[in-house]
Write a protein that holds these residues in place. Structure first.
Motif, short mmCIF file in Angstrom:
data_model
loop_
_atom_site.label_atom_id
_atom_site.label_comp_id
_atom_site.label_asym_id
_atom_site.label_seq_id
_atom_site.Cartn_x
_atom_site.Cartn_y
_atom_site.Cartn_z
N SER A 44 1.22 -1.06 0.32
CA SER A 44 0.01 0.17 -0.38
C SER A 44 0.84 1.43 -0.05
N ASP A 45 1.99 1.32 0.54
CA ASP A 45 3.09 2.04 0.67
C ASP A 45 3.93 2.82 -0.22
N THR A 46 3.52 1.30 -1.37
CA THR A 46 3.73 2.00 -3.55
C THR A 46 2.88 2.83 -3.89
N GLY A 47 1.79 3.16 -3.12
CA GLY A 47 0.59 3.45 -3.98
C GLY A 47 -0.27 4.66 -3.45
N THR A 48 0.77 5.34 -2.33
CA THR A 48 -0.49 6.60 -1.67
C THR A 48 0.20 7.22 -2.40
N LYS A 49 1.12 7.91 -3.25
CA LYS A 49 1.83 9.83 -3.11
C LYS A 49 1.22 9.90 -5.28
N PRO A 50 0.62 10.13 -5.58
CA PRO A 50 0.98 10.89 -7.24
C PRO A 50 2.80 10.86 -7.92
N PRO A 51 3.07 10.24 -8.89
CA PRO A 51 1.87 9.30 -9.53
C PRO A 51 1.61 8.03 -9.94
N GLU A 52 2.20 7.92 -8.47
CA GLU A 52 1.70 5.70 -8.34
C GLU A 52 0.69 5.56 -7.80
N SER A 53 0.30 6.83 -6.99
CA SER A 53 -1.05 6.30 -6.63
C SER A 53 -2.22 5.85 -8.08
N GLY A 54 -1.65 7.08 -8.75
CA GLY A 54 -3.27 6.59 -9.97
C GLY A 54 -3.11 5.53 -11.26
N VAL A 55 -2.30 4.72 -10.75
CA VAL A 55 -0.94 3.71 -11.46
C VAL A 55 -1.94 2.39 -10.74
N PHE A 56 -1.31 2.82 -9.52
CA PHE A 56 -1.79 1.70 -8.59
C PHE A 56 -3.38 1.53 -8.54
N GLY A 57 -4.19 2.68 -8.40
CA GLY A 57 -5.47 2.41 -8.41
C GLY A 57 -6.10 1.75 -9.46
N PHE A 58 -5.58 2.49 -10.53
CA PHE A 58 -5.95 1.72 -11.68
C PHE A 58 -5.43 0.48 -11.74
N MET A 59 -4.62 -0.15 -11.80
CA MET A 59 -4.81 -1.88 -12.04
C MET A 59 -4.64 -2.62 -10.98
N ILE A 60 -5.20 -1.85 -9.93
CA ILE A 60 -5.15 -2.73 -9.31
C ILE A 60 -7.14 -2.99 -9.12
N ASN A 61 -7.44 -1.89 -9.85
CA ASN A 61 -8.74 -2.99 -9.47
C ASN A 61 -9.90 -3.12 -11.18
N ILE A 62 -8.63 -2.77 -12.15
CA ILE A 62 -8.61 -3.72 -12.89
C ILE A 62 -8.47 -5.38 -12.46
N SER A 63 -7.63 -5.55 -11.61
CA SER A 63 -6.98 -6.63 -10.70
C SER A 63 -8.27 -7.60 -10.38
#
Length: 197
Positions: A44-63
């Motif tokens: 979760s730490d790798t998806g907390t701050k922008p810009p990685e948070s947008g990538v994390f959120g999008f890709m995990i929702n697809i997962s």
């Protein structure tokens, strides 16, 4: 039987590949941006701050969506096998699917509500995702044993049950240690106290 569902084996493979890419890409961005230390950060730490948070959120929702599709395919497969063998009650198969879909919903919550933005919702999502995942894989292991030897080998069943046992064992310390710490930030300085409940 498999002729009526061509290409379905690609969905679980796509799920694994996409999920792995989601974690690796958000980790790489977070490290390159200096938002996390490279040595074993929380997912979760790798998806907390922008810009990685947008990538994390999008890709995990697809997962989460691919996970739901995979579980539905497994549900249909068991239903089809069960027509001729009657090795498990249909209600048990449906219950397993519902538990799995709850886990996928939890994944979606984790992806949508970042760890530091809305920590209580993020933590509830993580608890639902991991808890439902442990129950789902355990139920699927039991169903696999019931379908032996016609639809599964005992070797595959033993592997599934071993993964279930490891998941159960790992879930307990996760709950214990997560309940002891409240995450309010990622960056810590030496000697700084951790807020406990």
């Amino acid at each position: 039987m498999l002729r009526c569902m061509p290409g379905v084996a690609l969905v679980p493979a796509l799920l694994v590949g996409w999920s792995s890419a989601a974690f690796i890409i958000s980790y790489a961005i977070a490290v390159l941006e200096g938002h996390v230390e490279p040595l074993v950060p929380y997912i979760s730490d790798t998806g907390t701050k922008p810009p990685e948070s947008g990538v994390f959120g999008f890709m995990i929702n697809i997962s989460a969506l691919l996970g739901a599709i995979t579980m539905y395919i497994r549900y249909l497969l068991i239903e089809k096998q069960n027509e001729s063998s009657h090795f498990v009650r249909s209600s048990c198969n449906m219950f397993s699917l519902c538990i799995g879909l709850m886990g996928c919903t939890g994944m979606g919550i984790v992806a949508t509500f970042q760890e530091l933005a809305v920590p209580s919702v993020h933590d509830i999502g993580a608890l639902v995702a991991f808890g439902s995942g442990v129950v789902y894989i355990t139920l699927q292991s039991i169903i696999s044993y019931k379908s032996c030897p016609r639809w599964n080998t005992y070797f595959v069943c033993h592997i599934r049950m071993a993964i279930s046992a490891i998941s159960c064992i790992a879930f307990v310390p996760m709950i214990v240690f997560a309940s002891q710490v409240s995450m309010t930030k990622i960056d810590w300085t030496p000697g700084e106290k951790v807020k406990s409940y």
